[in-house]
Design an enzyme around this catalytic site. Structure first.
Site, short mmCIF file in Angstrom:
data_model
loop_
_atom_site.label_atom_id
_atom_site.label_comp_id
_atom_site.label_asym_id
_atom_site.label_seq_id
_atom_site.Cartn_x
_atom_site.Cartn_y
_atom_site.Cartn_z
N HIS A 58 1.97 4.36 -3.12
CA HIS A 58 2.00 5.82 -2.99
C HIS A 58 3.29 6.38 -3.61
O HIS A 58 3.26 7.35 -4.38
CB HIS A 58 1.94 6.24 -1.52
CG HIS A 58 0.61 6.06 -0.87
ND1 HIS A 58 -0.58 6.46 -1.45
CD2 HIS A 58 0.27 5.51 0.33
CE1 HIS A 58 -1.58 6.17 -0.64
NE2 HIS A 58 -1.09 5.60 0.45
N HIS A 63 0.85 -1.20 0.00
CA HIS A 63 0.00 0.00 0.00
C HIS A 63 0.88 1.24 0.00
O HIS A 63 0.66 2.18 -0.78
CB HIS A 63 -0.90 -0.03 1.25
CG HIS A 63 -1.71 1.20 1.46
ND1 HIS A 63 -3.07 1.25 1.24
CD2 HIS A 63 -1.36 2.45 1.90
CE1 HIS A 63 -3.52 2.46 1.52
NE2 HIS A 63 -2.50 3.21 1.93
N GLU A 64 1.90 1.25 0.86
CA GLU A 64 2.80 2.40 0.94
C GLU A 64 3.67 2.52 -0.31
O GLU A 64 3.91 3.62 -0.82
CB GLU A 64 3.68 2.28 2.18
CG GLU A 64 2.94 2.47 3.49
CD GLU A 64 2.34 3.86 3.63
OE1 GLU A 64 2.91 4.82 3.06
OE2 GLU A 64 1.30 4.00 4.29
#
Length: 215
Positions: free
Chosen positions: A26, A22-23
């Protein structure tokens, strides 16, 4: 105790990848839109070790699992990774591109939920519904859908809050940003009052429908 150990084993890989990738998403989108900060820090990587936070990715999920088991509720694992550094000022269109950077995390979770669903389909067709790996795939779908729904709540500093900020007119966006220091407290209050799951339900329902297309 054996039940707890088994639950940790089932959830460990799905949770670690759900949180850390998820990170990474980004950082990847931020680089595409002009900000190489995360890339230069080595955070645009599929290697979970680069994103693991000892407390948020390891200690807190295990503690939540133990607490939920002791209270007699279903086992649950949740946590966070080290936030990817993003310099919004380096994005080509800082305010507009912020939405795409924020959306990348939940989109990555939906993508991972679909991959776990495809593996579920494979296990079902192979007659392996009772296997450890089948349980892990179920956990992978659930964890990623919950993480996606939670992060899409329009509360700063969650991704949904970043998206809403980018869509609001400048003056309203500035006023809205004032709630960010209290965002975590708001989420905790929503959680303990059982309102959080109610707010997440529409996105969870949509995510579940999408995942079911691949089963």
């Amino acid at each position: 105790m054996n039940d707890i150990i088994q639950t940790i084993a089932v959830y460990a890989i799905p949770v670690i990848f759900a949180i850390t990738l998820h990170e990474a998403a980004h950082g990847y989108v931020a680089r595409m839109l002009g900000d190489p900060t995360a890339y230069q820090a080595g955070r645009v990587s599929l290697n979970p070790a680069r994103h693991i936070d000892p407390i948020g990715t390891l200690l807190v999920p295990v503690a939540i699992l133990l607490a939920s088991k002791l209270m007699g509720s279903p086992g649950m694992l949740f946590g966070w990774a080290k936030p990817v550094p993003v310099d919004f000022g380096r994005l080509r269109r800082p305010k507009k591109d912020m939405a795409w950077v924020a959306l990348a995390g939940p989109a990555a979770n939906l993508f991972m939920a679909i991959l776990w669903a495809l593996s579920l389909r494979l296990f079902i067709e192979s007659g392996l519904q009772e296997s450890f790996w089948f349980e892990m795939a179920v956990a992978g779908v659930n964890v990623n859908l919950v993480l996606m729904a939670l992060n899409l709540l329009p509360i700063l500093p969650l991704d949904g809050g970043r998206i809403l900020f980018s869509l609001l007119p400048n003056r309203l966006a500035w006023q809205y940003s004032k709630i960010e220091p209290y965002g975590l407290v708001i989420v905790i209050v929503l959680l303990v009052t059982d309102v959080l799951w109610l707010l997440m339900r529409p996105v969870l329902g949509l995510g579940t429908t999408i995942v079911q297309w691949f089963l």
